[in-house]
Design a protein around this motif. Structure first.
Motif, PDB file in Angstrom:
ATOM      1  N   ILE A 187       0.842  -1.203   0.000  1.00 42.93           N
ATOM      2  CA  ILE A 187       0.000   0.000   0.000  1.00 42.93           C
ATOM      3  C   ILE A 187       0.872   1.246   0.000  1.00 42.93           C
ATOM      4  O   ILE A 187       0.609   2.215  -0.728  1.00 42.93           O
ATOM      5  CB  ILE A 187      -0.952  -0.014   1.215  1.00 42.93           C
ATOM      6  CG1 ILE A 187      -2.006  -1.112   1.038  1.00 42.93           C
ATOM      7  CG2 ILE A 187      -1.637   1.338   1.389  1.00 42.93           C
ATOM      8  CD1 ILE A 187      -2.902  -1.298   2.239  1.00 42.93           C
ATOM      9  N   GLU A 188       1.922   1.240   0.807  1.00 45.61           N
ATOM     10  CA  GLU A 188       2.856   2.375   0.837  1.00 45.61           C
ATOM     11  C   GLU A 188       3.480   2.612  -0.531  1.00 45.61           C
ATOM     12  O   GLU A 188       3.529   3.750  -1.027  1.00 45.61           O
ATOM     13  CB  GLU A 188       3.974   2.113   1.851  1.00 45.61           C
ATOM     14  CG  GLU A 188       3.591   2.292   3.299  1.00 45.61           C
ATOM     15  CD  GLU A 188       4.794   2.129   4.195  1.00 45.61           C
ATOM     16  OE1 GLU A 188       5.893   2.550   3.787  1.00 45.61           O
ATOM     17  OE2 GLU A 188       4.646   1.578   5.291  1.00 45.61           O
ATOM     18  N   ILE A 189       3.961   1.546  -1.148  1.00 43.90           N
ATOM     19  CA  ILE A 189       4.679   1.684  -2.412  1.00 43.90           C
ATOM     20  C   ILE A 189       3.748   2.134  -3.534  1.00 43.90           C
ATOM     21  O   ILE A 189       4.035   3.101  -4.251  1.00 43.90           O
ATOM     22  CB  ILE A 189       5.361   0.351  -2.780  1.00 43.90           C
ATOM     23  CG1 ILE A 189       6.475   0.031  -1.767  1.00 43.90           C
ATOM     24  CG2 ILE A 189       5.925   0.395  -4.189  1.00 43.90           C
ATOM     25  CD1 ILE A 189       7.109  -1.336  -1.959  1.00 43.90           C
ATOM     26  N   VAL A 190       2.624   1.428  -3.700  1.00 43.68           N
ATOM     27  CA  VAL A 190       1.737   1.702  -4.831  1.00 43.68           C
ATOM     28  C   VAL A 190       1.060   3.062  -4.680  1.00 43.68           C
ATOM     29  O   VAL A 190       1.164   3.942  -5.549  1.00 43.68           O
ATOM     30  CB  VAL A 190       0.683   0.579  -4.970  1.00 43.68           C
ATOM     31  CG1 VAL A 190      -0.312   0.933  -6.077  1.00 43.68           C
ATOM     32  CG2 VAL A 190       1.365  -0.751  -5.269  1.00 43.68           C
ATOM     33  N   THR A 212      -7.848   5.976  13.696  1.00 48.40           N
ATOM     34  CA  THR A 212      -8.118   5.534  12.324  1.00 48.40           C
ATOM     35  C   THR A 212      -8.621   4.102  12.297  1.00 48.40           C
ATOM     36  O   THR A 212      -9.587   3.770  11.596  1.00 48.40           O
ATOM     37  CB  THR A 212      -6.845   5.649  11.473  1.00 48.40           C
ATOM     38  OG1 THR A 212      -6.330   6.979  11.550  1.00 48.40           O
ATOM     39  CG2 THR A 212      -7.132   5.303  10.020  1.00 48.40           C
ATOM     40  N   GLY A 213      -7.991   3.233  13.074  1.00 48.47           N
ATOM     41  CA  GLY A 213      -8.391   1.830  13.097  1.00 48.47           C
ATOM     42  C   GLY A 213      -9.789   1.627  13.636  1.00 48.47           C
ATOM     43  O   GLY A 213     -10.602   0.899  13.054  1.00 48.47           O
ATOM     44  N   VAL A 227      -7.773  -3.997   5.149  1.00 47.78           N
ATOM     45  CA  VAL A 227      -8.101  -2.825   5.966  1.00 47.78           C
ATOM     46  C   VAL A 227      -7.112  -2.662   7.124  1.00 47.78           C
ATOM     47  O   VAL A 227      -6.616  -1.550   7.355  1.00 47.78           O
ATOM     48  CB  VAL A 227      -9.551  -2.908   6.478  1.00 47.78           C
ATOM     49  CG1 VAL A 227      -9.847  -1.751   7.443  1.00 47.78           C
ATOM     50  CG2 VAL A 227     -10.533  -2.864   5.310  1.00 47.78           C
ATOM     51  N   PRO A 228      -6.784  -3.732   7.893  1.00 49.91           N
ATOM     52  CA  PRO A 228      -5.732  -3.568   8.909  1.00 49.91           C
ATOM     53  C   PRO A 228      -4.402  -3.099   8.322  1.00 49.91           C
ATOM     54  O   PRO A 228      -3.702  -2.293   8.938  1.00 49.91           O
ATOM     55  CB  PRO A 228      -5.611  -4.977   9.513  1.00 49.91           C
ATOM     56  CG  PRO A 228      -6.929  -5.602   9.279  1.00 49.91           C
ATOM     57  CD  PRO A 228      -7.397  -5.073   7.968  1.00 49.91           C
ATOM     58  N   GLY A 229      -4.067  -3.595   7.123  1.00 51.20           N
ATOM     59  CA  GLY A 229      -2.834  -3.149   6.475  1.00 51.20           C
ATOM     60  C   GLY A 229      -2.880  -1.680   6.121  1.00 51.20           C
ATOM     61  O   GLY A 229      -1.884  -0.963   6.250  1.00 51.20           O
ATOM     62  N   LEU A 230      -4.041  -1.206   5.682  1.00 47.95           N
ATOM     63  CA  LEU A 230      -4.203   0.216   5.378  1.00 47.95           C
ATOM     64  C   LEU A 230      -4.059   1.061   6.634  1.00 47.95           C
ATOM     65  O   LEU A 230      -3.423   2.124   6.616  1.00 47.95           O
ATOM     66  CB  LEU A 230      -5.570   0.459   4.739  1.00 47.95           C
ATOM     67  CG  LEU A 230      -5.929   1.918   4.421  1.00 47.95           C
ATOM     68  CD1 LEU A 230      -4.932   2.515   3.440  1.00 47.95           C
ATOM     69  CD2 LEU A 230      -7.345   2.011   3.878  1.00 47.95           C
ATOM     70  N   VAL A 231      -4.632   0.584   7.740  1.00 47.12           N
ATOM     71  CA  VAL A 231      -4.504   1.304   9.015  1.00 47.12           C
ATOM     72  C   VAL A 231      -3.047   1.339   9.463  1.00 47.12           C
ATOM     73  O   VAL A 231      -2.534   2.384   9.884  1.00 47.12           O
ATOM     74  CB  VAL A 231      -5.386   0.636  10.096  1.00 47.12           C
ATOM     75  CG1 VAL A 231      -5.128   1.262  11.462  1.00 47.12           C
ATOM     76  CG2 VAL A 231      -6.855   0.754   9.727  1.00 47.12           C
ATOM     77  N   LEU A 232      -2.376   0.197   9.364  1.00 49.81           N
ATOM     78  CA  LEU A 232      -0.977   0.117   9.790  1.00 49.81           C
ATOM     79  C   LEU A 232      -0.082   1.000   8.937  1.00 49.81           C
ATOM     80  O   LEU A 232       0.868   1.610   9.431  1.00 49.81           O
ATOM     81  CB  LEU A 232      -0.503  -1.340   9.722  1.00 49.81           C
ATOM     82  CG  LEU A 232       0.938  -1.632  10.152  1.00 49.81           C
ATOM     83  CD1 LEU A 232       1.158  -1.258  11.611  1.00 49.81           C
ATOM     84  CD2 LEU A 232       1.268  -3.100   9.923  1.00 49.81           C
TER      85      LEU A 232
END
Length: 307
Positions: free
Chosen positions: A107-110, A146-147, A176-181
């Motif tokens: 998510i960070e990279i893309v 956010t979470g 969704v947890p990955g997006l929050v993290l």
């Protein structure tokens, strides 16, 4: 290159020993593992002495550390106070957190790099201002807010996701947890990419590539973006270990039984073997990630050479 890698690996040894020693001292000196094991009801003197002898806590701290490191090099990270091997806890926790970290990093990279390139090329325009304001809001809002907000809206109110992740913790459930993290790191990646793109856009090699009549897409991807990614790669590389170790809040919100959950339980129960064992592995993750980042520099910028 080979000599450089060997030298870096040798440099990791004192860093690893110093880091694990500091962690071991902090965990063992600042807490009372026996009190955490006994719980609210205080153990009597005979029981405390027996437990200290059983777990080797009656020996000097330096001797405990040497014994622990000797076991670590044989793959034995000790036994938790509940009688379960720490390696067994790692075997169930690390795969879950690795999957969560992979989702967060992607998510960070893309998203982060894409938004950074767009805003860097359109600096000062409305889209740039909007993204900057959005990233500022994301950085300002704590992760647990956010979470909980996404869990309430997407899981409870709208029913798009399950409020709690199952024990299997597949990649689909971890989106969704990955997006929050990754939310805060995503904002930093966007800003870093934007700044780097905007600065390198005025460089001589970019003007030369444009003057030679190269296609715009090739100028951006092969010349501008490639040289602008060095600070971004540095941040993402160091962020890998931070995401794995800092997932306590996210894993608690979505009931993910990963590394963060085990660290939380270990700290709560003052289970020194669990805490020190997991953090020892995280130190190795940090060191390896930093080495890979340094090696990627030469791939991104051919001018960089390692003696």
């Amino acid at each position: 290159m080979g000599r450089y890698v060997v030298r870096r690996l040798l440099q990791m040894i004192p860093v690893f020993i110093g880091s694990t020693l500091l962690i071991f001292l902090m965990v063992n000196v600042m807490g009372d593992p026996i009190a955490g094991l006994c719980g609210d009801k205080q153990c009597d003197a005979a029981t405390s002495a027996q437990l200290k002898k059983e777990f080797g806590l009656d020996k000097p701290v330096w001797q405990q550390y040497l014994t622990y490191m000797g076991h670590v090099f044989t793959g034995d990270f000790g036994t938790a106070f509940n009688g379960q091997k720490v390696t067994e806890l790692m075997a169930t926790a690390f795969p879950v957190t690795i999957r969560l970290t992979i989702v967060a990093i992607l998510i960070e990279i893309v998203i982060g790099i894409t938004l950074g390139v767009i805003t860097g090329l359109k600096r000062g325009r409305p889209v740039d201002t909007s993204v900057l304001l959005l990233t500022l809001v994301v950085i300002s809002v704590p992760t647990f807010v956010t979470g909980l907000l996404l869990q309430l809206l997407l899981g409870v109110e709208w029913g798009w996701i399950k409020p709690s992740v199952s024990t299997d913790a597949g990649f689909g459930e971890l989106l969704v947890p990955g997006l929050v993290l990754a939310s805060v790191s995503l904002a930093y990646v966007t800003r870093l990419t934007r700044t780097s793109i905007a600065e390198n856009r005025r460089s001589d090699y970019v003007r030369t590539a444009v003057a030679k009549g190269l296609p715009r897409q090739r100028v951006i991807v092969r010349h501008l973006l490639r040289n602008s990614l060095i600070p971004v790669v540095t941040f993402i590389g160091t962020d890998i270990g931070a995401l794995m170790g800092g997932a306590i809040v996210t894993e608690r919100i979505f009931n993910i039984h990963g590394v963060g959950y085990q660290l939380y339980q270990g700290i709560l129960r003052q289970n020194t073997q669990t805490v020190v064992g997991f953090v020892t592995v995280l130190v190795l993750v940090f060191l390896v990630a930093n080495l890979l980042v340094d090696l990627l520099y030469a791939v991104l910028d051919p001018r960089i050479r390692y003696a």
